[in-house]
Every structure is written in C-alpha cells, then in structure tokens.
Write a protein that holds these residues in place. Sequence first.
Motif, mmCIF file in Angstrom:
data_model
loop_
_atom_site.group_PDB
_atom_site.id
_atom_site.type_symbol
_atom_site.label_atom_id
_atom_site.label_comp_id
_atom_site.label_asym_id
_atom_site.label_seq_id
_atom_site.Cartn_x
_atom_site.Cartn_y
_atom_site.Cartn_z
ATOM 1 N N LYS A 28 40.300 43.860 24.975
ATOM 2 C CA LYS A 28 40.470 42.501 25.480
ATOM 3 C C LYS A 28 40.521 42.473 27.008
ATOM 4 O O LYS A 28 39.939 41.580 27.643
ATOM 5 C CB LYS A 28 41.743 41.894 24.884
ATOM 6 N N MET A 29 41.203 43.452 27.587
ATOM 7 C CA MET A 29 41.271 43.494 29.046
ATOM 8 C C MET A 29 39.910 43.827 29.655
ATOM 9 O O MET A 29 39.529 43.284 30.693
ATOM 10 C CB MET A 29 42.341 44.488 29.495
ATOM 11 N N ARG A 32 37.904 40.744 29.650
ATOM 12 C CA ARG A 32 38.324 39.838 30.723
ATOM 13 C C ARG A 32 37.689 40.248 32.048
ATOM 14 O O ARG A 32 37.402 39.400 32.908
ATOM 15 C CB ARG A 32 39.857 39.855 30.848
ATOM 16 N N CYS A 33 37.437 41.533 32.209
ATOM 17 C CA CYS A 33 36.809 42.036 33.437
ATOM 18 C C CYS A 33 35.287 42.063 33.345
ATOM 19 O O CYS A 33 34.609 42.484 34.300
ATOM 20 C CB CYS A 33 37.312 43.454 33.740
ATOM 21 N N HIS A 34 34.748 41.651 32.193
ATOM 22 C CA HIS A 34 33.298 41.648 31.979
ATOM 23 C C HIS A 34 32.709 43.041 32.244
ATOM 24 O O HIS A 34 31.717 43.186 32.967
ATOM 25 C CB HIS A 34 32.622 40.599 32.874
ATOM 26 N N THR A 77 43.104 36.737 38.181
ATOM 27 C CA THR A 77 42.669 37.831 37.300
ATOM 28 C C THR A 77 43.728 38.923 37.235
ATOM 29 O O THR A 77 44.053 39.434 36.148
ATOM 30 C CB THR A 77 41.344 38.425 37.802
ATOM 31 N N GLU A 80 46.623 37.765 35.009
ATOM 32 C CA GLU A 80 46.252 37.769 33.589
ATOM 33 C C GLU A 80 46.250 39.185 33.027
ATOM 34 O O GLU A 80 46.755 39.436 31.922
ATOM 35 C CB GLU A 80 44.876 37.132 33.406
ATOM 36 N N LEU A 81 45.692 40.112 33.779
ATOM 37 C CA LEU A 81 45.650 41.501 33.327
ATOM 38 C C LEU A 81 47.053 42.101 33.285
ATOM 39 O O LEU A 81 47.395 42.838 32.348
ATOM 40 C CB LEU A 81 44.748 42.320 34.247
#
Length: 206
Positions: A28-29, A32-34, A77, A80-81
């Motif tokens: 998931k992380m 989030r960082c693509h 970002t 969130e991480l």
Amino acid sequence: MSTGRSRIVLFDLFGVIARHQRPGALEKMAARCHTALDSFTTAYWTHRPSYDAGRHTASAYWTGVLHALSRPADADTIEELRLADIDSWSRVDERMVTYVRNLRDRTRVALLSNIPADHADAFLTAQAWLRDLDHVAFSSRIRAAKPDPAAFRHCVVALHAAPADFLFVDDREENVRAAQAVGMSGHVFDGQDGLAAAVEAWLPAR
C-alpha cells in the motif's frame, strides 16, 4: 541466595510481544509512492537503521526514502506514509501481553526494542501496560539499536544489574547472539510454549 526478583527477562517487542508488520502494508505504501514494491522495500529498509536509532526524524527518514525513489517529498505524502507505517506496526499478541504482565509476579521484566521515536510514542499511548514494566528501552531514545552492544549495556546500567542477571528474548538469532556476547543468557523466540519452558528453566525454583 538467588531469587527470581534479582533476575530480569528482557524482551524484544516486534515478533515476540507485538506482531510483525501488517501484511500488505508495504504494498500500500509503495502504491502511494507510485513505485514498484521491490524498489520501495529496498529504500524503506536501507534508510531504517538511522531512523530506528534516533539519528533521523520521521520527516528526514521519509524524505530519504522518497528521494531514493525519485519521488517528491512533500509534507502531505510524508505524513500519509508516516501514519500508515505506524499503523502497520501497531498490532500486539494479547496472549503474550498477558504472559509478560503475569511474569512480573515472579521476576523483573523489561523491554528493548528497535523502534523509531514516533512509533514509540504511539505504542506507549496505545499500550498502557508498557508503563508497568521495570524498564522500557526504545532504540530511538537510547540512541543505540540491536545488535549494537551499547543497546544491551544501556539496560544493564538502567536496571543496576549485571549482564548475567538477564535472559534476553528475541525472534532474531543475531540479536540473541549479541546479547550473549555481552554476558546475558538468550532465547530465540519461536512461540510462547517454548519461551515459558525456557523461562522456567532459567528462573530459580519456586
């Protein structure tokens, strides 16, 4: 005469009392960082030792991870991480928590964990039983992370004890060997039943 109260069982946290990282959290992380999971995982763990040892803040840690991935390190970002990471390490084994709390009726009990400062704060808030232990040593606060001998020596000094007074319990053999190298007894954790037998054998007879 040696008594149980003169001895100390020193526990690791993750993989012993607390669960390892929540399954799927790194995926998931990474999303989030693509970025690809493998690349994210490498950056995540490469930068971790300084974060665990309190030499980097959460912001500095995540900035390093994101820069390694060639991703922008904006404040939203990073936050969130950071929160996702704390949540991923937040689970405990309630059966082990009960065992540890009950063990204090027979001996002193302490904790030595490799954990970043913001994770430590979250754990102390969520797990009030930690405050009942004889000593809690978080790597980010003592500025030494296992298997650094300084982490074990901190516990010896803090508890006014000798290395031989300790039984150190960790699920990582390298950390147990490091504890033994400074004079502690050690047990590689692979379940509560094996631990209970090891503790019974180590403590003086009742």
